[in-house]
Design an enzyme around this catalytic site. Structure first.
Site, PDB file in Angstrom:
ATOM      1  N   GLY A 175      21.928 -13.744  36.196  1.00  0.00           N
ATOM      2  CA  GLY A 175      22.191 -14.586  34.878  1.00  0.00           C
ATOM      3  C   GLY A 175      21.697 -13.794  34.138  1.00  0.00           C
ATOM      4  O   GLY A 175      21.450 -13.124  33.041  1.00  0.00           O
ATOM      5  N   ALA A 176      20.440 -12.852  34.905  1.00  0.00           N
ATOM      6  CA  ALA A 176      19.013 -11.525  34.092  1.00  0.00           C
ATOM      7  C   ALA A 176      18.602 -10.975  35.248  1.00  0.00           C
ATOM      8  O   ALA A 176      18.502 -11.332  36.571  1.00  0.00           O
ATOM      9  CB  ALA A 176      18.257 -12.486  33.288  1.00  0.00           C
ATOM     10  N   MET A 177      17.838  -9.765  34.889  1.00  0.00           N
ATOM     11  CA  MET A 177      16.782  -8.862  36.047  1.00  0.00           C
ATOM     12  C   MET A 177      15.516  -8.540  35.436  1.00  0.00           C
ATOM     13  O   MET A 177      15.911  -8.444  34.436  1.00  0.00           O
ATOM     14  CB  MET A 177      18.076  -7.841  36.777  1.00  0.00           C
ATOM     15  CG  MET A 177      17.438  -6.555  37.032  1.00  0.00           C
ATOM     16  SD  MET A 177      17.184  -7.951  38.925  1.00  0.00           S
ATOM     17  CE  MET A 177      15.343  -7.172  39.373  1.00  0.00           C
ATOM     18  N   GLU A 217      12.645 -14.990  33.289  1.00  0.00           N
ATOM     19  CA  GLU A 217      12.446 -13.817  33.296  1.00  0.00           C
ATOM     20  C   GLU A 217      10.600 -13.353  33.195  1.00  0.00           C
ATOM     21  O   GLU A 217      10.022 -12.229  33.368  1.00  0.00           O
ATOM     22  CB  GLU A 217      13.100 -12.992  32.394  1.00  0.00           C
ATOM     23  CG  GLU A 217      14.859 -13.072  33.191  1.00  0.00           C
ATOM     24  CD  GLU A 217      15.340 -12.491  34.712  1.00  0.00           C
ATOM     25  OE1 GLU A 217      14.508 -11.840  35.067  1.00  0.00           O
ATOM     26  OE2 GLU A 217      15.965 -13.898  35.170  1.00  0.00           O
TER      27      GLU A 217
END
Length: 842
Positions: free
Chosen positions: A262-264, A297
């Protein structure tokens, strides 16, 4: 090249005792062609006192290692074995390692991923260096507790912008230089380069930026105010919660193509999958999901980046914390005030499912022996169960003491590493409660507890008060709310909350509750992690009046209980469909509608019911979606209408209606068909054999974007034609040319319950071909092959036998083995449900 070695925990501990790593100077040249880039790295490190001479190694995975020198002396590139370059006869004191290598671009979302946008021909690259993929970009002592300062320079083509963890500037010679980072772990280094479209601003003196491909610029611009508003709100709320200020010099959010996660949480440069730049209509729940990921995040900037795990056994410290904080902070600081409903329906179910499979593990496992094992723990347990445990901890501990412990943790371990023991010690310093015992009960155990109410009449006649006891199947303590609901005297379809009691479980003492409620809901408010059951009278009320419950979070708890009962074979799948048919037409919460429809179609219709019963289930869902579409004709609920339209398309058993929508370019009464809806309809028509290659090619000409390419691949793989199926199979399992996203799209189209006879031979081929593919292409494609290319609808003993033989004899790599274990367990569960609720033949 020799097989790559995984890093063991023992090796990491030995190296951490030996070395202090100070600084990396990394020069990347992205102008060397389409296949490789140049990577020149200098690592400054110290061998600690007390060492005479010792050996260690540095990791890298080059396409070609040109040269390496240690303290000015040349090393033999031929000594590189797998991904390890040995460093021998090291003496106490400072050392300098220089490495010059050509590194290969990736098309699987690992390392330095390269993507050319089919819309305009522009090229973009970005890094995803998680776990051990930093070695695909530059050499490193690659473990999280060897933090260092990173200084990056990047040579990029003219017209590109280079983003990194810190502020970058372009020199006169075209080289981009980044400010040195604070101490961070190797896996958190990030670079994203290309002709980005950017929207920049400042907030409280800090540069903020959001970035995407140029072809998505109009869509990013349309949502830029919302994205930045959410970012600012979360930033401000975290500064109210945390004593430690944001620890980096800028905050960029880059929406990048073909991103696996999904994201980092790269410090200062968070990368997101660019599906979050919406180019078609979306529901408010989807906007909420994007906002949650932004909040998640940003939480990582403190928990994960400022304070980082020492080893991968504590990955939950990163993910559970960010998951909890993401939902909670979004609820507190933005317009999305019902985020825990979506968590309960979508994320928590992910955790419950994972925790009941053979591959389950504690939230904080005690033994993660190597990086390959660690990679398998990025699942519903580390995210959803861990976040649920933290929510229960806050309920039990109180938010004030919880945040005090968190701030103690940040102060003790800023720009360093920490363990579960460190975290618990920080919490213990802020409370008199026994958090060590809590951690043992919640974080070191596996499985899902089950709570069942028993309501007993009093002994003093019909008007004496009833009592409640809670049967507790499991080992964890729980602090829960118990909701007592009565019928609304003014409206017999509605329920009203009489009282919400606080209860601790286990507790064998009967609790007086007054007159018998129409419905008693354990874990009302969803503050703990447990399956719940209903007493007989309460279940009758649920069956007849579920939609009459006043709060969406309570309804989420009830729907989850029904879902669990179906999966446990305690409730017939048709009863769940009946409840959906009765109550969803009255539901207003989008997350609930989406969650119930998804489970009803993907699990009940496609897996838990036999093929003979599937047409009736699809007909029920079609009628349900039609009712929702009719209910929203006045335009008052566009998100609900869009959800209903999507699911109507997905469950259509006959092509006429949706084909007419595609021909007209609109659903009667709206919405007009945007690219997402057009590809969705065409995909369903392909499954039904009601379209062809010419129509798919025409649609691709209309939408030649990356998403259009994926849509065409999905549609082509779905066509019920032997030659087309054969070609799709070869593209997935033989050619190795598909990117991670095109592989997934092809796999999503390939397996269809309607085409079981056509696909029967491929069920047998899957086990051999998937094992070989995973061995060739690595963990990212292995995960996709196990998730999307698995014949999930094939619920029969033949499939199970083939799967068991594969696990026993074929030696799949760990990433694929884990997925196959989980998929086979899901097939067994579906088979049990079918067997338990098979129609009587007498």
């Amino acid at each position: 090249m020799s097989p790559m070695s995984v890093l063991t925990r023992d090796e990491a501990q030995t190296r951490a005792q030996l070395l202090d790593v100070h600084r990396y100077e990394i020069a990347l040249d992205l102008t060397r062609g389409d296949d490789t880039f140049d990577s020149r790295t200098t690592i400054h490190f110290t061998v600690r006192a007390g060492q005479e001479t010792t050996d260690t190694f540095v990791e890298l995975k080059p396409d070609r290692l040109r040269s390496a020198t240690l303290d000015g002396k040349a090393l033999d590139p031929g000594t590189l074995t797998g991904n390890r370059l040995p460093l021998k006869d090291l003496t106490e004191g400072e050392h300098e390692l220089r490495v010059d290598a050509a590194m290969r671009y990736s098309r699987t979302g690992e390392g330095m991923h390269r993507f050319t946008d089919p819309t305009d021909g522009e090229t973009y690259v970005y890094t995803q260096l998680f776990m051990d993929d930093v070695q695909r970009v530059f050499p490193a002592f690659d473990q999280p507790d060897l933090k260092a300062v990173f200084e990056l320079t990047v040579t990029a083509p003219e017209g590109w912008t280079v983003l990194t963890n810190s502020i970058t500037a372009r020199d006169d010679d075209g080289t981009w230089r980044a400010a040195p980072t604070p101490l961070i772990s190797t896996y958190l280094v990030a670079v994203a380069a290309g002709p980005w479209h950017s929207v920049t601003t400042e907030h409280r003196g800090l540069p903020f930026g959001i970035h995407c491909r140029r072809s998505l610029a109009p869509h990013l611009d349309a949502d830029a105010d919302e994205i930045l508003r959410i970012t600012r709100a979360c930033y401000d709320r975290y500064h109210e919660k945390f004593d430690e200020p944001y620890p980096f010099d800028s905050y960029d959010q880059a929406f990048v193509p073909e991103f696996n996660a999904g994201a980092m949480e790269n410090p200062g440069l968070v990368t997101f999958r660019d599906e979050f730049v919406f180019r078609s209509a979306v529901t408010d729940t989807e906007r909420q999901t994007r906002a949650m990921v932004i909040a998640h995040e940003m939480a990582h900037m403190w928990f994960g980046d400022l304070v980082t795990l020492k080893w991968w056994d504590d990955i939950w410290l990163n993910e559970s914390f960010a998951e909890y904080m993401g939902y909670q902070t979004l609820t507190e600081a933005t317009r999305f005030t019902d985020t825990w409903v979506d968590f309960g329906v979508a994320r928590k179910a992910w955790g419950y499912d994972a925790d009941q499979r053979p591959s389950t593990h504690p939230v904080a496992p005690e033994a993660v022996d190597d990086t390959a094992s660690a990679l398998l723990n990025f699942d519903g347990i580390s995210y959803a169960k861990g976040a649920s445990a933290l929510r229960q901890l806050v309920t039990w501990l109180g938010e004030k003491d919880f945040l005090a412990g968190i701030n103690t943790h940040f102060a003790r371990h800023r720009f360093a590493n920490a363990t579960l023991a460190d975290f618990i010690d920080s919490l213990a310093a802020s409370t008199d409660r026994d958090v060590h015992a809590w951690a043992d009960s919640w974080l070191r155990t596996t499985g899902v507890d089950t709570l069942t109410p028993t309501i007993t009449p009093g002994d003093n006649g019909p008007n004496s008060p009833y009592t409640l006891t809670v049967d507790h199947h499991g080992t964890r303590p729980h602090r829960i709310a118990v909701g007592l609901y009565d019928r609304d005297l003014a409206d017999g379809t509605r329920l009203v909350l009489r009282e919400r009691l606080e209860a601790d479980v286990p507790d064998s003492t009967p609790r007086t509750i007054g007159k018998r409620p129409a419905l008693l809901v354990l874990n009302d408010g969803d503050l703990t992690y447990a399956k719940i059951r209903f007493d007989h009278d309460s279940f009758t009320t649920v069956r007849d009046h579920l939609s009459g419950l006043p709060e969406p979070l309570t309804r989420a708890v009830v729907w989850n209980a029904l879902r669990d009962a179906v999966r446990d074979s305690d409730l017939p799948p048709t009863a769940y469909l009946d409840a959906a048919r009765t109550h969803l037409p009255h539901e207003t919460d989008l997350a609930l509608v989406q969650g119930v429809l998804s489970f009803a179609s993907a699990q009940i219709a496609d897996r838990f019911l036999t093929p003979d019963a599937r047409p009736a289930a699809l007909a029920t869902l079609t009628d349900l979606c039609r009712d929702l579409i009719r209910r929203t004709e006045d335009g008052s609920h566009p998100g609900l209408r869009l959800t209903a339209v999507r699911h109507f398309i997905d469950v259509a058993a006959h092509p006429d209606t949706i084909a007419a929508w595609l021909a007209d370019g609109t659903v009667p009464g709206g919405p007009e068909l945007d690219p997402e809806l057009r590809w969705r309809i065409l995909g369903r028509l392909a499954v039904l054999g009601a379209t062809d290659e010419a129509a798919i090619a025409a649609e691709l000409a209309r939408d030649p974007s990356a998403t259009g390419q994926e849509g065409a691949a999905r549609c082509r793989a779905a066509l019920p034609d032997p030659a087309t199926k054969r070609r799709a199979w070869e593209e997935m399992f033989t050619s190795d040319q598909l990117s991670n996203y095109l592989f997934t799209a092809t796999a999503q189209g390939f397996w269809q319950p309607e085409q079981a006879d056509l696909l029967r031979g491929y069920v047998e081929r899957y086990w051999t071909d998937a094992v070989a593919l995973a061995a060739r292409r690595g963990p990212a494609i292995a995960e996709a092959a196990g998730r999307w290319a698995f014949p999930a609808y094939a619920v029969d003993t033949g499939t199970l036998d083939l799967g068991e033989t594969c696990l026993r004899d074929a030696g799949p790599i760990p990433a694929l083995r884990r997925k196959l274990i989980d998929q086979l367990d899901d097939l067994r569960r579906a088979a049990r449900v079918r067997e338990t609720h098979a129609p009587s033949t007498s």
